[in-house]
Scaffold this motif. Structure first.
Motif, mmCIF file in Angstrom:
data_model
loop_
_atom_site.group_PDB
_atom_site.id
_atom_site.type_symbol
_atom_site.label_atom_id
_atom_site.label_comp_id
_atom_site.label_asym_id
_atom_site.label_seq_id
_atom_site.Cartn_x
_atom_site.Cartn_y
_atom_site.Cartn_z
ATOM 1 N N GLY A 1 0.914 -1.146 0.242
ATOM 2 C CA GLY A 1 -0.094 -0.252 -0.039
ATOM 3 C C GLY A 1 1.012 1.418 -0.167
ATOM 4 O O GLY A 1 0.403 2.344 0.733
ATOM 5 N N ASP B 1 -3.203 -6.918 -5.719
ATOM 6 C CA ASP B 1 -4.192 -6.734 -4.448
ATOM 7 C C ASP B 1 -3.547 -7.397 -3.417
ATOM 8 O O ASP B 1 -3.374 -8.824 -3.283
ATOM 9 N N MET B 2 -3.601 -6.813 -2.388
ATOM 10 C CA MET B 2 -2.534 -7.297 -1.034
ATOM 11 C C MET B 2 -3.339 -8.341 -0.406
ATOM 12 O O MET B 2 -3.075 -9.264 0.282
ATOM 13 N N ASP C 1 0.939 -1.777 -4.671
ATOM 14 C CA ASP C 1 -0.200 -0.932 -4.657
ATOM 15 C C ASP C 1 -1.180 -1.552 -5.630
ATOM 16 O O ASP C 1 -0.780 -2.328 -6.347
ATOM 17 N N LYS D 1 2.368 1.007 6.028
ATOM 18 C CA LYS D 1 1.956 2.120 6.568
ATOM 19 C C LYS D 1 0.746 2.539 6.156
ATOM 20 O O LYS D 1 0.788 3.126 5.027
HETATM 21 C C1 LIG Z 1 -3.949 5.224 3.552
HETATM 22 S S1 LIG Z 1 -3.173 5.041 1.828
HETATM 23 C C2 LIG Z 1 -1.459 4.850 2.783
HETATM 24 C C3 LIG Z 1 -0.261 5.248 1.417
HETATM 25 C C4 LIG Z 1 1.089 5.243 2.091
HETATM 26 N N1 LIG Z 1 1.363 3.931 2.670
HETATM 27 C C5 LIG Z 1 1.198 6.106 3.246
HETATM 28 O O1 LIG Z 1 1.238 5.758 4.463
HETATM 29 O O2 LIG Z 1 1.053 7.565 3.147
HETATM 30 C C6 LIG Z 1 -3.345 3.199 1.594
HETATM 31 C C7 LIG Z 1 -2.918 2.640 0.323
HETATM 32 O O3 LIG Z 1 -3.246 1.454 0.284
HETATM 33 C C8 LIG Z 1 -3.482 1.052 -1.243
HETATM 34 N N2 LIG Z 1 -4.628 -0.079 -1.204
HETATM 35 C C9 LIG Z 1 -5.783 -0.192 -0.866
HETATM 36 N N3 LIG Z 1 -6.343 -1.187 -0.807
HETATM 37 C C10 LIG Z 1 -5.313 -2.170 -1.485
HETATM 38 C C11 LIG Z 1 -5.123 -3.528 -1.861
HETATM 39 N N4 LIG Z 1 -6.236 -4.328 -1.707
HETATM 40 N N5 LIG Z 1 -3.971 -3.744 -2.462
HETATM 41 C C12 LIG Z 1 -3.020 -3.004 -2.376
HETATM 42 N N6 LIG Z 1 -3.014 -1.899 -2.138
HETATM 43 C C13 LIG Z 1 -4.150 -1.261 -1.557
HETATM 44 C C14 LIG Z 1 -4.129 2.300 -1.568
HETATM 45 O O4 LIG Z 1 -4.206 2.569 -3.091
HETATM 46 C C15 LIG Z 1 -3.368 3.423 -0.944
HETATM 47 O O5 LIG Z 1 -2.322 3.830 -1.864
#
Ligand SMILES: C[S@@+](CC[C@H](N)C(=O)[O-])C[C@H]1O[C@@H](n2cnc3c(N)ncnc32)[C@H](O)[C@@H]1O
Length: 258
Positions: free
Chosen positions: A199, A243-244, A222, A257
């Motif tokens: 993410g 997709d995580m 991401d 984070k």
């Molecule tokens: C709240 S943001 C945090 C971004 C960064 N890590 C930070 O702390 O500034 C959450 C991130 O998770 C990603 N995300 C959400 N669902 C996801 C998934 N199923 N698989 C991978 N990434 C995902 C979003 O696109 C986003 O960039």
């Protein structure tokens, strides 16, 4: 607000204080909306470029606003009064100056919080608050879903402009976090060969780590629509979309984070 302690009676005094308290709560939005207005008009940058305390009339002349409105100077004065009260500016010899807080609202400051403000005060992010009570009564996972009919990340996938705003906002603390981590928490990275930032958004934080620790291979993981918008990787940094909840790239360490 202090009320005079005269003979209006204890009960009335209490009622007035309670009324004032409710007024304050109702109009709390004025602070954030005034701040948003100041950013949209570029007030911190204008005062900063002026280089010395800026008078109200200099500020009004420098702003791109409707100067044909006879009351405009008075309105800017009132806006500045709210922002001074909130700690964003100080007034010295009739001139406005920045405070440490408004320095974080300069466009080119490496720690600028403008993208975060723009995201959080955008109508797309504000509207879920209008649906909070409805959300309490339904089975949606978030008020965002109730307001927009889809979850936040699905919405972002369909709206590239919003996605960009979101990713830039998330990256606003990257420089700060990276400098603290690379200067004061080096031990965390000791012995690592690879790290995946799950993410990791647009990769701003991981990129700073990759520069500081060239011996470690970093991966930003991401959603595919986020990764599509990222720059080319550097030698020890790769971007992977997915997709995580299905799988994540393997590495010695995982950074989560969110
Ligand atoms: C709240 S943001 C945090 C971004 C960064 N890590 C930070 O702390 O500034 C959450 C991130 O998770 C990603 N995300 C959400 N669902 C996801 C998934 N199923 N698989 C991978 N990434 C995902 C979003 O696109 C986003 O960039």
């Amino acid at each position: 607000m202090e009320l005079p302690n005269n003979d209006i009676g204890e009960k009335n005094r209490e009622a007035l204080a309670a009324q004032a308290h409710i007024w304050n709560q109702i109009f709390n939005f004025i602070s954030s909306m005034s701040l948003k207005c100041a950013i949209q008009l570029g007030i911190p940058d204008i005062i900063h470029s002026h280089g010395r305390p800026m008078t109200l009339s200099d500020l009004v002349d420098a702003l791109s606003i409707n100067n044909n409105n006879a009351k405009i100077q008075d309105c800017v004065y009132r806006l500045m009064r709210i922002l001074i009260q909130a700690g964003f500016f100080i007034q010295e010899n009739e001139g406005y100056l920045l405070t440490p807080t408004s320095r974080l609202l300069l466009k080119d400051d490496p720690m600028s919080m403008i993208p975060f403000l723009q995201l959080q005060l955008d109508p797309i992010m504000m509207s879920p608050w209008h649906y909070l009570s409805k959300w309490f009564q339904n089975e949606d996972s978030t008020p965002f879903l109730t307001a927009h009919g889809k979850p936040l990340y699905e919405y972002a996938e369909k709206e590239p402009k919003f996605s960009c705003l979101f990713n830039e906002a998330m990256a606003t603390d990257a420089q700060f976090v990276a400098s603290v981590m690379t200067e004061h928490c080096k031990g965390v990275f000791e012995g690592l060969k690879s790290l995946v930032d799950v993410g990791g958004g647009n990769g701003a934080l991981t990129k700073a780590f990759a520069d500081a620790f060239p011996q470690i291979n970093f991966t930003v993981f991401d959603l595919p629509h986020v990764i599509e918008e990222c720059d080319e990787g550097i030698k020890n940094l790769t971007y992977v979309g997915g997709d995580m909840f299905k799988s994540i790239p393997s590495a010695n360490a995982i950074l989560l984070k969110v």
